[in-house]
Structure formats: C-alpha cells, structure tokens
Design an enzyme around this catalytic site. Structure first.
Site, mmCIF file in Angstrom:
data_model
loop_
_atom_site.group_PDB
_atom_site.id
_atom_site.type_symbol
_atom_site.label_atom_id
_atom_site.label_comp_id
_atom_site.label_asym_id
_atom_site.label_seq_id
_atom_site.Cartn_x
_atom_site.Cartn_y
_atom_site.Cartn_z
ATOM 1 N N ASP A 9 37.141 -25.501 -25.323
ATOM 2 C CA ASP A 9 36.774 -24.161 -25.803
ATOM 3 C C ASP A 9 36.469 -24.158 -27.295
ATOM 4 O OD1 ASP A 9 39.024 -22.759 -23.450
ATOM 5 O OD2 ASP A 9 36.863 -22.415 -23.542
ATOM 6 N N HIS A 19 32.510 -25.388 -23.760
ATOM 7 C CA HIS A 19 32.222 -23.952 -23.693
ATOM 8 C C HIS A 19 32.007 -23.448 -25.118
ATOM 9 C CE1 HIS A 19 33.914 -19.712 -22.474
ATOM 10 N NE2 HIS A 19 32.638 -19.667 -22.821
ATOM 11 N N MET A 56 31.634 -20.793 -27.566
ATOM 12 C CA MET A 56 31.784 -19.369 -27.900
ATOM 13 C C MET A 56 31.423 -19.232 -29.366
ATOM 14 S SD MET A 56 35.214 -18.753 -25.659
ATOM 15 C CE MET A 56 35.540 -20.528 -25.660
ATOM 16 N N ASP A 104 36.245 -18.556 -15.631
ATOM 17 C CA ASP A 104 36.962 -18.891 -16.849
ATOM 18 C C ASP A 104 37.817 -17.730 -17.343
ATOM 19 O OD1 ASP A 104 35.917 -20.154 -20.130
ATOM 20 O OD2 ASP A 104 37.798 -20.285 -19.011
ATOM 21 N N MET A 152 32.885 -15.147 -16.976
ATOM 22 C CA MET A 152 34.136 -14.926 -17.699
ATOM 23 C C MET A 152 34.974 -13.890 -16.957
ATOM 24 S SD MET A 152 34.028 -16.969 -20.237
ATOM 25 C CE MET A 152 35.562 -16.427 -21.010
ATOM 26 N N MET A 198 35.273 -22.242 -30.524
ATOM 27 C CA MET A 198 35.224 -20.844 -30.991
ATOM 28 C C MET A 198 34.934 -20.819 -32.487
ATOM 29 S SD MET A 198 38.511 -19.254 -28.999
ATOM 30 C CE MET A 198 38.700 -19.494 -27.222
ATOM 31 N N HIS A 204 37.878 -28.851 -19.861
ATOM 32 C CA HIS A 204 37.154 -27.709 -20.442
ATOM 33 C C HIS A 204 37.538 -27.590 -21.914
ATOM 34 C CE1 HIS A 204 35.128 -23.776 -20.090
ATOM 35 N NE2 HIS A 204 36.089 -23.281 -20.835
ATOM 36 N N SER A 244 41.702 -26.142 -19.480
ATOM 37 C CA SER A 244 41.178 -25.866 -20.817
ATOM 38 C C SER A 244 42.156 -26.382 -21.864
ATOM 39 C CB SER A 244 41.004 -24.358 -21.019
ATOM 40 O OG SER A 244 40.938 -24.084 -22.414
HETATM 41 C C1 DX5 Z 1 38.854 -18.015 -23.296
HETATM 42 C C2 DX5 Z 1 38.466 -19.432 -22.879
HETATM 43 C C3 DX5 Z 1 39.162 -19.856 -21.605
HETATM 44 C C4 DX5 Z 1 40.693 -19.873 -21.756
HETATM 45 C C5 DX5 Z 1 41.330 -19.974 -20.394
HETATM 46 O O1 DX5 Z 1 37.951 -17.572 -24.275
HETATM 47 O O2 DX5 Z 1 37.083 -19.547 -22.681
HETATM 48 O O3 DX5 Z 1 38.693 -21.146 -21.214
HETATM 49 O O4 DX5 Z 1 41.071 -20.987 -22.533
HETATM 50 O O5 DX5 Z 1 42.732 -19.857 -20.592
HETATM 51 P P1 DX5 Z 1 43.640 -19.187 -19.433
HETATM 52 O O6 DX5 Z 1 43.394 -20.038 -18.200
HETATM 53 O O7 DX5 Z 1 45.032 -19.302 -19.962
HETATM 54 O O8 DX5 Z 1 43.147 -17.785 -19.259
HETATM 55 ZN ZN ZN Z 2 36.401 -21.418 -21.788
#
Ligand code: DX5
Ligand code: ZN
Length: 225
Positions: free
Chosen positions: A39, A70, A72, A177, A141, A41, A37, A12
């Site tokens: 992320d 991903h 969010m 994840d 998750m 947000m 990946h 990620s």
């Molecule tokens: C959290 C993200 C994950 C996160 C994973 O909301 O969706 O993808 O970046 O990071 P680690 O592997 O450090 O938990």
């Molecule tokens: Zn993620």
C-alpha cells in the site's frame, strides 16, 4: 503470471511490522499468502503517508509470489517507471487520482507491469467500463483508502456483482481491498471477487517471531469462502 480466477489471499504489508518488512513477507508467504499487497500512500490522495519506490525495491527480493502495488497517490504517471523499475508485478492506480486514467493504464502496461484500476466506494463500477480492455485487475475498495483495520462497507458487495457481470470471461481479476475477514470474505467471493486483500485480518496475533497465527488467519479466510 498466467490468469486463473481461483481465490487468492493477498496480505497487505500496511498491517505488518514496519521494522521487519522482509522477514514479514517471507513469513506470511510461508504461511500461505498467494500475493503480497503493498500500500503506497502519498499523504495527498489519501490522508496517510507510507513508502515509495525505494521500499518496493528493497522488499522485491523477499517476494516470491506476486508483488501487487496499490498506488494511493496523485498524480500517478510521474512515478510509474520508478515503481516498475523497483520490481512491481502489478501497479494499481485509482480512477479518482487524475483526469487521464486511460493514459495511465497504457503507461503502466508500457512500463512492463500488469495494470490495475482501483475504485473508491463512492465511484460506480460502471465508470470502469471504457477502461476494462486496459485492465488486468480491477480493485473495488471496501473501505475509504488510507488506513488498515477499518470496517467493511457492505454496499460495495452489489458493486462487485455488477463489475463481475461487466467483465464476463475477460482475464481481469476482481480484487477486494479493505475490511476483509472470515465474515466478509464469503460475501465478496460469492459476488465474483477472486483476489482478497487482507491486512489486519491476516497479521493480527502474529509476529516474525511467531508467524503461526498468519497461517491460521489465512486458513480461516479461505475456509470461510
Ligand atoms: C487501505 C489499503 C488496504 C488496507 C487493508 O487504504 O488499501 O489495503 O491496508 O487493511 P485491512 O485488511 O486491515 O482493512
Ligand atoms: Zn490496498
């Protein structure tokens, strides 16, 4: 993207150097990453704010593997075309992001992307049952979304087992994840997961100037399985 259930490691970029995304992606792919990946947000669905379609577009040329985005965010639907046009290969929406997930998954596929469904730790995987035929991936998750570096939620392992049974031999990836590292990876791989997202466990100790730790970290996760 042909389907196979061999285990893939998807670093990620939330844990990467935000001033060097392109170089970080090239480095981590050279060190063995299978997917990237991304992320996204929005500071509304999750209490953190990262980046949107312009960044996905900017990093697209650096991603030689699979760009696994991903989302969010809530709502999702107004942004699907922008992320698809930006070059996402997979767009994963949270079931909890709105009331019309069935339509959201249809819209993601309609935009030409593979469709992923993400489930927060509080959501029983059985909720995905009516949606599985619209999914190319289900993301379980194993932390509460919003941040990297959190602790793995062990109770989710049973959720993975149940989801694997629900899927049967349909070509649907099970992605994990959050909190994936050499200790937790075997638990979820044994339970039936095939895509392991890892941020802090991959990027820790390395940099674009010194990417070797990325390879060591990826190999440590792979060999633990
Ligand atoms: C959290 C993200 C994950 C996160 C994973 O909301 O969706 O993808 O970046 O990071 P680690 O592997 O450090 O938990
Ligand atoms: Zn993620």
């Amino acid at each position: 993207m042909s389907f196979d259930r061999s285990v893939k490691i998807a670093p990620s970029i939330l844990s990467a150097d935000f001033a060097n995304f392109g170089r970080e992606i090239e480095a981590v792919e050279a060190e063995g990453a299978d997917w990237i990946h991304v992320d996204v947000m929005d500071g509304h669905f999750v209490p953190n704010l990262t980046f949107g379609p312009p960044l996905v577009k900017a990093i697209r040329k650096h991603v030689k593997t699979v760009m696994d985005v991903h989302l969010m965010i809530a709502p999702v639907d107004p942004y699907i075309d922008a992320f698809a046009d930006a070059g996402a290969d997979i767009l994963t929406a949270h079931l909890e992001a709105g009331p019309h997930t069935h339509r959201t998954l249809q819209a993601i596929r309609g935009a030409g992307c593979k469709a992923g469904l993400a489930l927060n730790p509080g959501t029983p995987v059985e909720a995905a049952a009516p949606l599985l035929d619209l999914c190319d991936l289900v993301c379980v998750m194993t932390v509460n979304p919003g941040f990297g570096g959190q602790s793995f939620i062990e109770t989710q392992v049973d959720q993975v087992r149940r989801l694997r049974a629900m899927i049967g031999d349909r070509p649907i990836h099970i992605e994990i994840d959050g909190g994936v590292d050499p200790k937790t990876a075997p638990l979820v791989a044994k339970a039936g997961a095939d895509v392991l997202v890892a941020g802090s466990a991959v990027f820790r100790g390395g940099s674009v100037a010194n990417p070797a730790p990325y390879g060591d970290n990826i190999r440590a996760i792979r060999s633990a399985i």
